[in-house]
Design a protein around this motif. Structure first.
Motif, PDB file in Angstrom:
ATOM      1  N   PRO A   1       9.675   2.930   5.140  1.00  0.00           N
ATOM      2  CA  PRO A   1       9.551   2.455   3.757  1.00  0.00           C
ATOM      3  C   PRO A   1       8.446   3.207   2.997  1.00  0.00           C
ATOM      4  O   PRO A   1       7.658   3.932   3.601  1.00  0.00           O
ATOM      5  CB  PRO A   1       9.172   0.987   3.934  1.00  0.00           C
ATOM      6  N   THR A   2       8.370   3.015   1.718  1.00  0.00           N
ATOM      7  CA  THR A   2       7.398   3.736   0.885  1.00  0.00           C
ATOM      8  C   THR A   2       6.046   3.020   0.802  1.00  0.00           C
ATOM      9  O   THR A   2       5.083   3.589   0.288  1.00  0.00           O
ATOM     10  CB  THR A   2       7.950   3.914  -0.535  1.00  0.00           C
ATOM     11  N   THR A   3       5.987   1.791   1.300  1.00  0.00           N
ATOM     12  CA  THR A   3       4.732   1.056   1.317  1.00  0.00           C
ATOM     13  C   THR A   3       4.535   0.397   2.679  1.00  0.00           C
ATOM     14  O   THR A   3       5.505   0.180   3.415  1.00  0.00           O
ATOM     15  CB  THR A   3       4.664  -0.019   0.224  1.00  0.00           C
ATOM     16  N   VAL A   4       3.255   0.085   2.970  1.00  0.00           N
ATOM     17  CA  VAL A   4       2.934  -0.599   4.216  1.00  0.00           C
ATOM     18  C   VAL A   4       1.987  -1.759   3.906  1.00  0.00           C
ATOM     19  O   VAL A   4       1.482  -1.896   2.790  1.00  0.00           O
ATOM     20  CB  VAL A   4       2.278   0.351   5.240  1.00  0.00           C
TER      21      VAL A   4
ATOM     22  N   ILE B   1       0.864  -1.187   0.000  1.00  0.00           N
ATOM     23  CA  ILE B   1       0.000   0.000   0.000  1.00  0.00           C
ATOM     24  C   ILE B   1       0.900   1.237   0.000  1.00  0.00           C
ATOM     25  O   ILE B   1       1.694   1.430   0.931  1.00  0.00           O
ATOM     26  CB  ILE B   1      -0.909   0.028   1.233  1.00  0.00           C
ATOM     27  N   PRO B   2       0.813   2.086  -1.014  1.00  0.00           N
ATOM     28  CA  PRO B   2       1.717   3.245  -1.077  1.00  0.00           C
ATOM     29  C   PRO B   2       1.409   4.278   0.001  1.00  0.00           C
ATOM     30  O   PRO B   2       0.257   4.482   0.381  1.00  0.00           O
ATOM     31  CB  PRO B   2       1.457   3.813  -2.481  1.00  0.00           C
ATOM     32  N   VAL B   3       2.465   4.928   0.492  1.00  0.00           N
ATOM     33  CA  VAL B   3       2.335   5.977   1.508  1.00  0.00           C
ATOM     34  C   VAL B   3       2.531   7.331   0.825  1.00  0.00           C
ATOM     35  O   VAL B   3       3.493   7.524   0.074  1.00  0.00           O
ATOM     36  CB  VAL B   3       3.366   5.795   2.636  1.00  0.00           C
ATOM     37  N   LYS B   4       1.645   8.265   1.103  1.00  0.00           N
ATOM     38  CA  LYS B   4       1.721   9.599   0.512  1.00  0.00           C
ATOM     39  C   LYS B   4       1.917  10.636   1.612  1.00  0.00           C
ATOM     40  O   LYS B   4       1.329  10.528   2.689  1.00  0.00           O
ATOM     41  CB  LYS B   4       0.451   9.919  -0.267  1.00  0.00           C
TER      42      LYS B   4
ATOM     43  N   ARG C   1       4.146   0.256  11.823  1.00  0.00           N
ATOM     44  CA  ARG C   1       3.205   1.237  12.379  1.00  0.00           C
ATOM     45  C   ARG C   1       3.763   2.650  12.286  1.00  0.00           C
ATOM     46  O   ARG C   1       3.000   3.615  12.115  1.00  0.00           O
ATOM     47  CB  ARG C   1       2.878   0.879  13.825  1.00  0.00           C
ATOM     48  N   ASN C   2       5.083   2.804  12.404  1.00  0.00           N
ATOM     49  CA  ASN C   2       5.712   4.126  12.325  1.00  0.00           C
ATOM     50  C   ASN C   2       6.665   4.157  11.142  1.00  0.00           C
ATOM     51  O   ASN C   2       7.400   3.195  10.883  1.00  0.00           O
ATOM     52  CB  ASN C   2       6.475   4.443  13.618  1.00  0.00           C
TER      53      ASN C   2
ATOM     54  N   ASN D   1      11.717  11.956  13.858  1.00  0.00           N
ATOM     55  CA  ASN D   1      11.995  11.231  12.617  1.00  0.00           C
ATOM     56  C   ASN D   1      10.910  10.226  12.228  1.00  0.00           C
ATOM     57  O   ASN D   1      10.755   9.921  11.041  1.00  0.00           O
ATOM     58  CB  ASN D   1      13.339  10.483  12.730  1.00  0.00           C
ATOM     59  N   TYR D   2      10.174   9.693  13.204  1.00  0.00           N
ATOM     60  CA  TYR D   2       9.211   8.628  12.904  1.00  0.00           C
ATOM     61  C   TYR D   2       7.772   9.110  13.207  1.00  0.00           C
ATOM     62  O   TYR D   2       7.516   9.737  14.233  1.00  0.00           O
ATOM     63  CB  TYR D   2       9.522   7.377  13.721  1.00  0.00           C
ATOM     64  N   TYR D   3       6.881   8.766  12.271  1.00  0.00           N
ATOM     65  CA  TYR D   3       5.489   9.234  12.355  1.00  0.00           C
ATOM     66  C   TYR D   3       4.521   8.092  12.036  1.00  0.00           C
ATOM     67  O   TYR D   3       4.795   7.243  11.178  1.00  0.00           O
ATOM     68  CB  TYR D   3       5.245  10.382  11.375  1.00  0.00           C
ATOM     69  N   GLU D   4       3.393   8.118  12.755  1.00  0.00           N
ATOM     70  CA  GLU D   4       2.342   7.135  12.482  1.00  0.00           C
ATOM     71  C   GLU D   4       1.389   7.699  11.423  1.00  0.00           C
ATOM     72  O   GLU D   4       0.841   8.788  11.614  1.00  0.00           O
ATOM     73  CB  GLU D   4       1.572   6.797  13.759  1.00  0.00           C
TER      74      GLU D   4
END
Length: 328
Positions: free
Chosen positions: A259-262, A242-245, A317-318, A296-299
């Protein structure tokens, strides 16, 4: 009162009822076979005819009037029994010359137009008078036609382990209503009669009636509607890639997500989740709302189609968000 006295009392009561029934039957027999003339008040249907095609009733016309009739006992008794099945037994009101409002004073009207009191030719009856009502008020309005959407106030409860998929489908989803302008122009929808369906395990396909009780002066192009609701057993499925935008990015910044996908698990109807693609699920990080300097890390936020029950087990998750300035 002891048991013996109670039994004697019941016997006398039974005897009295039997004698009463015999007496009533004898009276009816004398009345029916007799050629003597009697008078009787009988309900006669009212037929308002010759309404202009451009007009509609604003108020309902009474269905019946109480009329005093005279005739032989057997004819009156026959009329009393069959009055609801005789087509040419009625009081006629002619609306041909009525434009908006008019009061019909019934006894005067039928004295002037006796031919509008209709009896079967074989019935030896004589009209005496209208007992009730003494008058009928006719109120007319412009005839209006309007196509309106349907709504279905139904409650559907699935059996454990099952779920509804998608919205209720109505066939058709709109119909035409016609009637007095002051009623039709204020209507915004047409409702189906409320109903409840419990412990459903299979697709629901039923015919339902529209609610006409509150709109008795309105005519409808059809009164029966087909309703369909998709019902499926609940299952789950892992969706990956699933792509992350990243959205709401400030100017002159370059963002990288790692990563760019989850992947995640969706729960819903077994056939529905089988059709889910990774692009159907929206995973986003809102830079303007979430970014904090030094973090640096976001949900991410996950948005799934409305007909999916829920999602779980987001992996990872992050997500790491790298921010750099655009040197161009």
């Amino acid at each position: 009162m002891n048991k013996s006295q109670l039994q004697n009392y019941l016997n006398w009561q039974s005897l009295g009822m039997r004698l009463g029934a015999v007496g009533l039957a004898l009276l009816l027999w004398v009345f029916v076979v007799s050629e003597n003339e009697y008078t009787m008040v009988i309900d006669m249907p009212i037929e308002a005819r010759n309404l202009s095609a451009q007009k509609a009733h604003k108020k309902e016309v009474p269905e019946y009037a109480q009329v005093r009739l005279k005739g032989p006992g057997r004819v009156l008794f026959k009329t009393l029994l069959l009055k609801n099945f005789i087509t040419n037994f009625k009081l006629v009101i002619d609306l041909d010359r009525i434009s908006e409002e008019y009061d019909f004073y019934l006894n005067e009207y039928y004295e002037r137009y006796p031919q509008k009191v209709v009896f079967p030719p074989s019935y030896d009856l004589e009209y005496i008078e209208v007992v009730y009502p003494d008058s009928i008020h006719i109120s007319l309005d412009e005839y209006m036609v309007k196509k309106l959407p349907l709504i279905a106030p139904v409650r559907i409860k699935t059996a454990p382990g099952y779920t509804m998929v998608g919205k209720i489908n109505l066939f058709p989803d709109s119909i035409t209503a016609a009637g007095p302008r002051e009623v039709i122009e204020n209507m915004t929808y047409i409702s189906i009669i409320k109903d409840t369906f419990m412990l459903q395990e299979f697709d629901l396909n039923v015919s339902l009636k529209i609610d006409m009780q509150t709109r008795s002066l309105v005519e409808y192009s059809q009164t029966t509607i087909l309703m369909h609701q998709d019902i499926q057993s609940v299952s789950e499925r892992i969706i990956s890639e699933i792509p992350v935008k990243v959205v709401n990015v400030l100017p002159n910044l370059r963002l990288f997500v790692n990563p760019t996908t989850v992947a995640l698990t969706v729960i819903g109807g077994v056939d529905r989740i089988a059709d889910i693609e990774s692009d159907d699920i929206i995973v986003t990080i809102d830079f303007a709302k979430q970014w904090i300097s030094g973090k640096n890390y976001y949900e991410p936020t996950v948005k799934i189609p409305v007909d999916i029950l829920e999602w779980q087990d987001l992996s990872p998750r992050n997500l790491e968000l790298v921010v750099t300035k655009d040197i161009n």
